[in-house]
Design a protein around this motif. Structure first.
Motif, mmCIF file in Angstrom:
data_model
loop_
_atom_site.group_PDB
_atom_site.id
_atom_site.type_symbol
_atom_site.label_atom_id
_atom_site.label_comp_id
_atom_site.label_asym_id
_atom_site.label_seq_id
_atom_site.Cartn_x
_atom_site.Cartn_y
_atom_site.Cartn_z
ATOM 1 N N PHE A 124 0.835 -1.204 0.000
ATOM 2 C CA PHE A 124 0.000 0.000 0.000
ATOM 3 C C PHE A 124 0.872 1.256 0.000
ATOM 4 C CE2 PHE A 124 -2.721 3.200 2.099
ATOM 5 C CZ PHE A 124 -3.860 3.107 1.303
ATOM 6 N N TRP A 125 1.909 1.263 0.846
ATOM 7 C CA TRP A 125 2.816 2.411 0.895
ATOM 8 C C TRP A 125 3.427 2.661 -0.489
ATOM 9 C CZ3 TRP A 125 4.763 5.601 4.986
ATOM 10 C CH2 TRP A 125 5.841 6.411 4.607
ATOM 11 N N GLN A 126 3.919 1.574 -1.093
ATOM 12 C CA GLN A 126 4.582 1.715 -2.389
ATOM 13 C C GLN A 126 3.614 2.195 -3.460
ATOM 14 O OE1 GLN A 126 8.100 0.880 -2.617
ATOM 15 N NE2 GLN A 126 7.762 2.270 -4.349
ATOM 16 N N LEU A 127 2.389 1.718 -3.398
ATOM 17 C CA LEU A 127 1.362 2.121 -4.364
ATOM 18 C C LEU A 127 1.083 3.624 -4.265
ATOM 19 C CD1 LEU A 127 -0.874 1.305 -6.434
ATOM 20 C CD2 LEU A 127 -2.376 0.924 -4.471
ATOM 21 N N VAL A 128 0.902 4.114 -3.039
ATOM 22 C CA VAL A 128 0.605 5.533 -2.840
ATOM 23 C C VAL A 128 1.837 6.392 -3.165
ATOM 24 C CG1 VAL A 128 -0.181 7.254 -1.168
ATOM 25 C CG2 VAL A 128 -1.159 4.969 -1.123
ATOM 26 N N LEU A 229 -0.306 15.035 6.320
ATOM 27 C CA LEU A 229 -0.185 14.179 7.495
ATOM 28 C C LEU A 229 1.178 13.500 7.561
ATOM 29 C CD1 LEU A 229 -1.815 12.886 9.888
ATOM 30 C CD2 LEU A 229 -2.341 11.009 8.323
ATOM 31 N N SER A 230 1.842 13.631 8.703
ATOM 32 C CA SER A 230 3.091 12.909 8.927
ATOM 33 C C SER A 230 2.773 11.426 9.079
ATOM 34 C CB SER A 230 3.769 13.428 10.195
ATOM 35 O OG SER A 230 4.830 12.582 10.560
ATOM 36 N N ILE A 231 3.339 10.579 8.207
ATOM 37 C CA ILE A 231 3.001 9.145 8.232
ATOM 38 C C ILE A 231 4.228 8.266 8.501
ATOM 39 C CG2 ILE A 231 0.930 9.323 6.806
ATOM 40 C CD1 ILE A 231 2.689 8.401 4.424
ATOM 41 N N SER A 232 5.260 8.869 9.103
ATOM 42 C CA SER A 232 6.392 8.052 9.539
ATOM 43 C C SER A 232 7.004 8.678 10.782
ATOM 44 C CB SER A 232 7.447 7.920 8.436
ATOM 45 O OG SER A 232 8.178 9.123 8.286
ATOM 46 N N ARG A 233 7.811 7.902 11.474
ATOM 47 C CA ARG A 233 8.524 8.369 12.649
ATOM 48 C C ARG A 233 9.979 7.932 12.515
ATOM 49 N NH1 ARG A 233 4.434 10.609 12.536
ATOM 50 N NH2 ARG A 233 2.706 10.597 14.025
ATOM 51 N N PRO A 234 10.916 8.718 13.017
ATOM 52 C CA PRO A 234 12.321 8.317 12.899
ATOM 53 C C PRO A 234 12.613 7.036 13.680
ATOM 54 C CG PRO A 234 12.069 10.243 14.327
ATOM 55 C CD PRO A 234 10.745 10.015 13.693
ATOM 56 N N VAL A 244 9.748 1.794 6.730
ATOM 57 C CA VAL A 244 9.354 2.407 5.460
ATOM 58 C C VAL A 244 10.121 1.725 4.327
ATOM 59 C CG1 VAL A 244 9.515 4.511 4.074
ATOM 60 C CG2 VAL A 244 8.740 4.635 6.452
ATOM 61 N N PRO A 245 9.444 1.307 3.258
ATOM 62 C CA PRO A 245 10.139 0.656 2.144
ATOM 63 C C PRO A 245 11.304 1.510 1.636
ATOM 64 C CG PRO A 245 7.769 0.441 1.866
ATOM 65 C CD PRO A 245 7.985 1.340 3.046
ATOM 66 N N TYR A 253 4.024 5.261 10.410
ATOM 67 C CA TYR A 253 3.100 5.749 11.442
ATOM 68 C C TYR A 253 2.036 4.696 11.735
ATOM 69 C CZ TYR A 253 -0.793 8.749 13.097
ATOM 70 O OH TYR A 253 -1.836 9.311 13.780
ATOM 71 N N VAL A 254 1.773 4.491 13.008
ATOM 72 C CA VAL A 254 0.941 3.366 13.434
ATOM 73 C C VAL A 254 -0.458 3.383 12.794
ATOM 74 C CG1 VAL A 254 0.140 4.533 15.532
ATOM 75 C CG2 VAL A 254 0.188 2.031 15.439
ATOM 76 N N TRP A 255 -1.069 4.576 12.600
ATOM 77 C CA TRP A 255 -2.404 4.603 12.017
ATOM 78 C C TRP A 255 -2.386 4.303 10.517
ATOM 79 C CZ3 TRP A 255 -7.064 4.227 13.958
ATOM 80 C CH2 TRP A 255 -7.260 4.525 15.317
#
Length: 561
Positions: A124-128, A229-234, A244-245, A253-255
């Motif tokens: 899903f991440w890669q698709l978006v 929206l921030s969708i990752s964390r260090p 993250v790929p 990010y958990v959500w």
């Protein structure tokens, strides 16, 4: 399109359910602490609706599960000096145990640590990303560790800490403390979909239920611009998450991870998007933003179907106050069910919960609900199966004559009127409660069923069937009339009870089974086709109440604190 995305599409495809099926989900529950009454509430609401759908021979699929990544889990595991996965295994099992205790018949218990979910999130991440909706940038803002979310300035406020007397910043929505932080993250272009989401909501006013939540979300979207929206964390701060790929320095990010569970459960990404079944998401009121703004926008960006609807419920309070360990007012569903029985808890929750308000838990009220069931149902069963009556004789009459025909022979116009009204009421119950159960308004369905009970019990008070005994001075016609009227009253009471118990199987499966077994109703005759008067005349054999036999359910004293 990336090679990773093409690789996923090349996998074998599998389809769980049709796109027109009822697909209902609970939130996946966060495993930083053991289950509480609110978790049981969500599970039970969804379970009743799922059971009801199956009862009506309609296709359905029900998922629940646990959300296991994120900083809160990482910190909770560290405090206990336990590996995060082992920590999650233990708590996830507790949620499974609660579901088992509560007779929750889910089709999939999903964990965000499941291998297929990790694959789905990566895909899903890669698709978006490939569609250009994710970018990297510097992020600063008010961050809540408890909520694992950044909040814009308009959504925070300054309060005085009740314990320390010091000032602190908190989220207006959740009350969780926030701190100003600055870091490099990946961002999702949430702002690009604001107008599209507004248009979608205006075209689908039933998407968010009850209406008050729909109005609130639409008002917010029309009033305040959405921030990306921030969708990752260090990774230096968050280790317990999905990487993250192609970037080991960031965790997802958990959500952004957790929400995708609803499609992982259907087999995503190994089925075509057109075969993904739109879901009914049942959620608590504290996670409306994630499910009603973030989630549909994520799906719009990916070109995937949006949910069918999001149904929001309130929280359970105790004496009007939020439950908390420090106050000592936490209702433990396991402890309650162990003492009072799980169906007592199921019935109480279904009867006294309303979606658009918080609900108030009282152990005394729960026990009163259980006692009321005994008084209304068990006592009706015992008085109808008295050795003074013959349900076998009554049913044999009905095998050769329709009830309305027998009423003519009884030559009692008032009795005929009362019984016909009762038959019409019972026969309409299934259709009457169906829309309420479908819309998760269980209290309304229960109220309708309960409203019939005075009508049934009233037959005994009004006609006193135990007085309809044949006397030596009665001629043949008088004797036949008395027995016929007695048989009709007993049959009408028991057959109404039989129909109601069949309808209640989705709500209180154990109690319903207990009483239907006592009536000797065959398992194959407990379907929706048999919820009409006279639709089953095969029960009741050897069901007469035996001397010294106890009522199927016994009253209980309030549990000692």
């Amino acid at each position: 399109m990336s090679q990773r995305v093409l690789g996923f599409l090349a996998k074998s495809q599998h389809r769980f359910i049709s796109t027109t099926a009822n697909y209902i989900t609970t939130p996946i529950f966060y495993v930083n602490a053991k289950p509480h009454l609110g978790h049981f509430y969500s599970m039970t609401l969804a379970d009743v609706q799922n059971r009801w759908t199956k009862f009506n021979d309609r296709e359905t699929f029900f998922t629940t599960g646990t959300d296991e990544h994120g900083l809160k889990v990482q910190n909770a595991a560290a405090k206990k000096n336990i590996d995060p996965k082992l920590f999650c295994d233990d708590l996830s099992d507790k949620f499974k145990d609660l579901a088992k205790l509560g007779n929750i018949e889910y089709d999939r218990f999903i964990r965000t640590t499941d291998p297929d979910h990790l694959d789905a999130v990566n895909y899903f991440w890669q698709l978006v990303w490939d569609k250009g909706y994710i970018y990297k940038g510097e992020h600063s803002g008010w961050y809540s560790i408890s909520d694992e979310a950044f909040y814009p300035e308009v959504d925070i406020e300054e309060v005085i800490d009740a314990k320390t007397g010091e000032k602190k910043m908190v989220s207006k929505e959740t009350g969780s403390e926030v701190n100003f932080e600055k870091e490099e993250n990946y961002f999702f272009k949430l702002s690009a979909f604001q107008d599209q989401l507004i248009e979608f909501l205006e075209k689908n006013p039933d998407f968010i239920q009850p209406t008050q939540y729909y109005n609130a979300v639409l008002k917010e979207l029309k009033t305040n611009p959405l921030s990306d929206l921030s969708i990752s964390r260090p990774s230096w701060r968050l280790q317990w998450g999905i990487t993250v790929p192609n970037d080991e320095t960031q965790k997802i990010y958990v959500w952004f991870d957790a929400l995708l569970n609803y499609y992982t459960s259907l087999g995503y990404p190994n089925i075509p998007p057109v075969e993904l079944t739109p879901a009914t998401h049942l959620i608590g009121k504290d996670i409306v933003r994630f499910h009603c703004i973030h989630w549909p926008i994520f799906l719009m960006a990916a070109g995937l179907p949006t949910p069918k609807r999001v149904v929001v419920h309130g929280h359970w309070l105790m004496a009007g106050s939020k439950m908390s360990k420090s106050k000592g007012n936490v209702a433990d569903p396991v402890e309650i069910a162990d003492y009072y029985g799980v169906d007592a808890l199921r019935l109480f929750i279904m009867r006294y919960s309303v979606l658009d308000n918080d609900c108030d838990f009282s152990e005394e009220k729960l026990n009163n609900t259980r006692t009321e069931f005994i008084d209304k149902f068990c006592n009706l069963l015992t008085r109808s199966l008295s050795k003074n009556f013959s349900i076998t004789r009554a049913l044999q009459r009905l095998e050769s004559n329709h009830a309305t025909e027998l009423l003519k022979f009884a030559k009692d116009e008032e009795l005929a009127k009362d019984l016909n009204q009762l038959y019409q009421r019972v026969n309409s119950l299934h259709a009457e409660i169906d829309p309420y159960v479908t819309n998760l308004e269980m209290h309304k369905a229960i109220q309708i069923i309960w409203s019939v009970l005075p009508q049934i019990n009233g037959l005994f008070d009004k006609y006193k069937p135990w007085t309809l005994k044949v006397k030596p001075e009665d001629d043949e016609l008088q004797a036949a009339s008395k027995l016929l009227r007695q048989d009709l009253i007993i049959f009408s009471a028991l057959d109404s009870l039989r129909c109601i118990l069949i309808l209640l199987q989705s709500f209180i499966p154990d109690y319903s089974k207990l009483l239907l077994d006592r009536l000797n109703v065959l398992p194959k005759m407990r379907t929706y086709e048999h919820t009409k008067i006279s639709s089953d005349l095969s029960y009741g054999e050897n069901a007469v109440w035996k001397k010294g036999e106890k009522v199927p359910l016994q009253r209980l004293e309030l549990q000692e604190k």
